[in-house]
Design a protein around this motif. Structure first.
Motif, PDB file in Angstrom:
ATOM      1  N   GLN A 146       0.730  -1.452  -0.098  1.00 53.58           N
ATOM      2  CA  GLN A 146       0.012   0.007   0.109  1.00 53.58           C
ATOM      3  C   GLN A 146       0.801   1.151  -0.132  1.00 53.58           C
ATOM      4  O   GLN A 146       0.793   2.331  -0.599  1.00 53.58           O
ATOM      5  N   ASN A 147       2.029   1.309   0.682  1.00 53.33           N
ATOM      6  CA  ASN A 147       2.781   2.322   0.780  1.00 53.33           C
ATOM      7  C   ASN A 147       3.556   2.586  -0.514  1.00 53.33           C
ATOM      8  O   ASN A 147       3.808   3.816  -0.928  1.00 53.33           O
ATOM      9  N   PHE A 148       3.654   1.635  -1.710  1.00 48.16           N
ATOM     10  CA  PHE A 148       4.189   1.712  -2.813  1.00 48.16           C
ATOM     11  C   PHE A 148       3.201   2.408  -4.130  1.00 48.16           C
ATOM     12  O   PHE A 148       3.443   2.191  -4.910  1.00 48.16           O
ATOM     13  N   GLY A 149       1.894   2.719  -3.302  1.00 48.68           N
ATOM     14  CA  GLY A 149       0.797   2.984  -4.097  1.00 48.68           C
ATOM     15  C   GLY A 149       0.158   2.210  -4.963  1.00 48.68           C
ATOM     16  O   GLY A 149      -0.483   2.369  -5.937  1.00 48.68           O
ATOM     17  N   ILE A 150       0.074   0.827  -4.446  1.00 49.12           N
ATOM     18  CA  ILE A 150      -0.817  -0.261  -5.088  1.00 49.12           C
ATOM     19  C   ILE A 150      -1.850  -0.643  -3.843  1.00 49.12           C
ATOM     20  O   ILE A 150      -1.841  -0.628  -2.875  1.00 49.12           O
ATOM     21  N   HIS A 151      -3.269  -0.503  -4.596  1.00 48.46           N
ATOM     22  CA  HIS A 151      -4.250  -0.507  -3.913  1.00 48.46           C
ATOM     23  C   HIS A 151      -5.495  -1.860  -3.985  1.00 48.46           C
ATOM     24  O   HIS A 151      -6.455  -1.649  -3.836  1.00 48.46           O
ATOM     25  N   ALA A 152      -4.669  -2.645  -4.517  1.00 49.36           N
ATOM     26  CA  ALA A 152      -5.322  -4.172  -4.536  1.00 49.36           C
ATOM     27  C   ALA A 152      -4.371  -5.238  -4.406  1.00 49.36           C
ATOM     28  O   ALA A 152      -3.144  -5.153  -4.996  1.00 49.36           O
ATOM     29  N   VAL A 153      -4.576  -6.256  -3.743  1.00 48.99           N
ATOM     30  CA  VAL A 153      -3.700  -7.594  -3.621  1.00 48.99           C
ATOM     31  C   VAL A 153      -4.365  -8.674  -3.770  1.00 48.99           C
ATOM     32  O   VAL A 153      -5.837  -8.706  -3.753  1.00 48.99           O
ATOM     33  N   HIS A 154      -3.649  -9.839  -4.122  1.00 43.79           N
ATOM     34  CA  HIS A 154      -4.378 -10.971  -4.474  1.00 43.79           C
ATOM     35  C   HIS A 154      -3.343 -11.929  -3.781  1.00 43.79           C
ATOM     36  O   HIS A 154      -2.180 -11.935  -3.940  1.00 43.79           O
ATOM     37  N   LEU A 155      -4.167 -12.785  -3.230  1.00 47.30           N
ATOM     38  CA  LEU A 155      -3.364 -14.270  -2.693  1.00 47.30           C
ATOM     39  C   LEU A 155      -4.236 -15.414  -2.608  1.00 47.30           C
ATOM     40  O   LEU A 155      -5.488 -15.285  -2.734  1.00 47.30           O
ATOM     41  N   SER A 156      -3.681 -16.650  -2.665  1.00 49.44           N
ATOM     42  CA  SER A 156      -4.548 -17.892  -2.624  1.00 49.44           C
ATOM     43  C   SER A 156      -4.767 -18.019  -1.307  1.00 49.44           C
ATOM     44  O   SER A 156      -5.702 -19.109  -1.191  1.00 49.44           O
ATOM     45  N   ALA A 157      -4.090 -17.640  -0.068  1.00 47.98           N
ATOM     46  CA  ALA A 157      -4.550 -18.232   1.225  1.00 47.98           C
ATOM     47  C   ALA A 157      -4.796 -19.560   1.398  1.00 47.98           C
ATOM     48  O   ALA A 157      -5.757 -20.056   2.066  1.00 47.98           O
ATOM     49  N   LYS A 158      -3.990 -20.531   0.793  1.00 45.95           N
ATOM     50  CA  LYS A 158      -4.000 -21.779   0.671  1.00 45.95           C
ATOM     51  C   LYS A 158      -3.402 -22.528   1.921  1.00 45.95           C
ATOM     52  O   LYS A 158      -2.140 -21.973   2.400  1.00 45.95           O
ATOM     53  N   GLN A 159      -3.755 -23.753   2.129  1.00 36.31           N
ATOM     54  CA  GLN A 159      -3.351 -24.675   2.870  1.00 36.31           C
ATOM     55  C   GLN A 159      -3.220 -26.112   2.497  1.00 36.31           C
ATOM     56  O   GLN A 159      -4.232 -26.296   1.973  1.00 36.31           O
ATOM     57  N   LEU A 160      -2.298 -26.889   2.675  1.00 31.10           N
ATOM     58  CA  LEU A 160      -2.142 -28.244   2.271  1.00 31.10           C
ATOM     59  C   LEU A 160      -3.296 -29.171   3.063  1.00 31.10           C
ATOM     60  O   LEU A 160      -3.190 -29.020   4.454  1.00 31.10           O
ATOM     61  N   ALA A 161      -4.298 -29.798   2.457  1.00 34.23           N
ATOM     62  CA  ALA A 161      -5.254 -30.512   3.291  1.00 34.23           C
ATOM     63  C   ALA A 161      -4.611 -31.946   3.688  1.00 34.23           C
ATOM     64  O   ALA A 161      -3.556 -32.208   3.035  1.00 34.23           O
ATOM     65  N   SER A 162      -5.158 -32.271   4.818  1.00 32.18           N
ATOM     66  CA  SER A 162      -4.382 -33.572   5.466  1.00 32.18           C
ATOM     67  C   SER A 162      -4.925 -34.938   4.517  1.00 32.18           C
ATOM     68  O   SER A 162      -6.315 -34.794   4.212  1.00 32.18           O
ATOM     69  N   PRO A 163      -4.180 -35.374   3.966  1.00 34.28           N
ATOM     70  CA  PRO A 163      -4.435 -36.364   3.221  1.00 34.28           C
ATOM     71  C   PRO A 163      -5.528 -37.565   3.822  1.00 34.28           C
ATOM     72  O   PRO A 163      -5.293 -37.703   4.903  1.00 34.28           O
ATOM     73  N   THR A 164      -6.349 -38.141   3.213  1.00 35.65           N
ATOM     74  CA  THR A 164      -7.366 -39.221   3.782  1.00 35.65           C
ATOM     75  C   THR A 164      -6.969 -40.452   3.494  1.00 35.65           C
ATOM     76  O   THR A 164      -7.602 -41.423   3.898  1.00 35.65           O
ATOM     77  N   ALA A 165      -5.835 -40.621   2.630  1.00 42.94           N
ATOM     78  CA  ALA A 165      -5.412 -41.968   2.208  1.00 42.94           C
ATOM     79  C   ALA A 165      -3.873 -42.037   2.276  1.00 42.94           C
ATOM     80  O   ALA A 165      -3.320 -41.018   2.225  1.00 42.94           O
ATOM     81  N   SER A 166      -3.414 -43.185   2.973  1.00 41.21           N
ATOM     82  CA  SER A 166      -2.265 -43.434   3.172  1.00 41.21           C
ATOM     83  C   SER A 166      -1.470 -44.660   2.218  1.00 41.21           C
ATOM     84  O   SER A 166      -2.340 -45.612   1.901  1.00 41.21           O
TER      85      SER A 166
END
Length: 246
Positions: A194-214
């Motif tokens: 924001q300090n650099f004059g950019i007024h929009a951001v994008h991120l995936s906000a992802k986390q790896l899901a716990s596998p249900t199969a081994s």
């Protein structure tokens, strides 16, 4: 400050809406850099968000580079028409020539396809720009084509490393289109953005899901990744990003 979250599921779309995102980029296969979501996913996402935010599907018919054949452009036109008719607020597109310049005929073709379906459809040029030859020149071209915004990391491995270039892109745009910072973005980077004059951001906000199969058999993963692993949207990360954006 506007907050966009990349999501790959209807559940993720609902989380983004609940945690205060302004819009989502809806896609599939984040592990491939994102490809076009299905019509079923679009329908489910529309139901989940209930009009609380904007939905912008990624239009990318395959992973890999951004130089497309006539048949691939035809496929993406069909995807644009279908997804806009399902209620998308805009589309996320991008095409490059082999040398890295914006492929103006291809990009114009996709943009006109969208605007022919919905004259108010927003147009975002995706991170193909970060593989381009000149981001400042690309901003000029895209402004001339009527694009709404450009998503970029400033041609760096992360937004934090590309802030100077992003600021130059914003100055060059002169308010004609929005420069949206995304790519390796951390929530702690947002104040500096924001300090650099950019007024929009994008991120995936992802986390790896716990596998249900081994010990699951790999079903064709080229890089031998865990065949049971997949990404989900992390509500805590979206919430932190919203707080940082104000």
């Amino acid at each position: 400050m506007k907050l966009e979250i990349a999501v790959v599921s209807a559940e993720g779309a609902g989380i983004a809406a609940a945690e205060g995102a302004d819009r989502i980029e809806l896609c599939s296969s984040l592990e491939l850099g994102g490809i076009t979501p299905s019509q079923g996913l679009m329908e489910a996402a529309v139901e989940q968000v209930g009009g609380r935010l904007e939905i912008h599907p990624l239009i990318r018919c395959r992973p890999g580079d951004f130089t497309y054949s006539a048949a691939e452009l035809d496929t993406m036109e069909r995807e644009i028409r279908s997804l806009l008719m399902q209620g998308a607020h805009g589309v996320v597109v991008g095409a490059l020539k082999p040398g890295g310049k914006v492929d103006v005929p291809a990009t114009r073709r996709l943009a006109e396809c969208a605007r022919n379906i919905d004259a108010s459809a927003q147009l975002t040029f995706h991170r193909a720009i970060d593989q381009g030859s000149d981001p400042i020149e690309a901003v000029e071209v895209l402004a001339g084509l009527g694009f709404t915004r450009v998503l970029s990391s400033g041609q760096s491995g992360s937004v934090g490393e590309g802030l100077d270039t992003l600021a130059s892109m914003a100055r060059s745009s002169g308010g004609r289109l929005e420069i949206m910072a995304g790519g390796g973005l951390r929530t702690t980077d947002i104040p500096a953005v924001q300090n650099f004059g950019i007024h929009a951001v994008h991120l995936s906000a992802k986390q790896l899901a716990s596998p249900t199969a081994s010990g699951a058999l790999s079903l064709g993963a080229w890089n031998r990744t865990d065949p049971a692993a997949y990404y989900v949207t992390d509500a805590a990360v979206v919430r932190a990003a919203r707080l940082a954006c104000g």
